[in-house]
Design a protein around this motif. Structure first.
Motif, PDB file in Angstrom:
ATOM      1  N   LEU A  44       0.829  -1.201   0.000  1.00  0.00           N
ATOM      2  CA  LEU A  44       0.000   0.000   0.000  1.00  0.00           C
ATOM      3  C   LEU A  44       0.866   1.254   0.000  1.00  0.00           C
ATOM      4  N   ALA A  45       1.914   1.279   0.805  1.00  0.00           N
ATOM      5  CA  ALA A  45       2.822   2.430   0.829  1.00  0.00           C
ATOM      6  C   ALA A  45       3.511   2.574  -0.531  1.00  0.00           C
ATOM      7  N   LYS A  47       2.358   1.631  -3.448  1.00  0.00           N
ATOM      8  CA  LYS A  47       1.357   2.143  -4.388  1.00  0.00           C
ATOM      9  C   LYS A  47       1.205   3.656  -4.249  1.00  0.00           C
ATOM     10  N   ARG A  48       1.073   4.128  -3.026  1.00  0.00           N
ATOM     11  CA  ARG A  48       0.891   5.569  -2.798  1.00  0.00           C
ATOM     12  C   ARG A  48       2.101   6.378  -3.241  1.00  0.00           C
ATOM     13  N   GLY A  52       2.425   8.991  -6.298  1.00  0.00           N
ATOM     14  CA  GLY A  52       2.987  10.317  -6.028  1.00  0.00           C
ATOM     15  C   GLY A  52       4.099  10.657  -7.015  1.00  0.00           C
TER      16      GLY A  52
END
Length: 164
Positions: A44-45, A47-48, A52
């Motif tokens: 998840l990190a 992906k974010r 970004g």
């Protein structure tokens, strides 16, 4: 001088190249962070951060096009590299490889992101194997080109190819 007056005196044509280099540096940092996150299993990190990086690269492209189209339309002209002959070869080798690979980044990045969002992990991983180093190279060499062109061999008005 009031802040409003100081802001009004900012020449956007002088700050856009530095903004572009900063955006490239931020994108490069986010790419490395995203790579490390996925290696740690933090999906998840990852992906974010990668989204970004894509957002920062998109803002970079908008600023870059604004600068270069605006420079042409305003008659401000374009700069040419003013370093000594041996350094010219290095600069132009970096520039040419940067430009050629930069054309591939939007397509590769969008396809890699799409595969990731669709949870097509194996295809995402295979394409990311190509996308990551190319995107990182383009981001880092963008900063190198800026430093060489504006700081190591700074432009002078005589360096303008197109004069108003």
């Amino acid at each position: 001088m009031t802040p409003a007056v100081a802001f009004a005196e900012i020449d956007v044509w002088q700050i856009l190249p530095a903004a572009d280099a900063t955006l490239n540096a931020v994108a490069a940092a986010l790419l490395v962070i995203g790579y490390r996150l996925i290696k740690q299993g933090r999906e998840l990190a990852h992906k974010r951060v990668m989204l970004g990086a894509f957002a920062v690269s998109t803002v970079f492209l908008a600023c870059y096009l604004t600068y270069h189209i605006g420079a042409r339309l305003s008659g401000r002209g374009e700069l040419h590299f003013g370093g000594p002959p041996p350094i010219n070869y290095v600069y132009y080798a970096i520039l040419i490889s940067h430009v050629l690979l930069a054309f591939t980044v939007p397509v590769l990045a969008i396809a890699t992101i799409w595969l990731g969002l669709k949870d097509r992990r194996e295809s995402h991983r295979r394409l990311a194997w190509w996308t990551f180093p190319i995107w990182l190279y383009v981001s880092v060499t963008g900063v190198v080109i800026y430093v060489m062109l504006y700081h190591v061999y700074p432009p002078s008005p005589a360096d303008l190819i197109i004069r108003p």
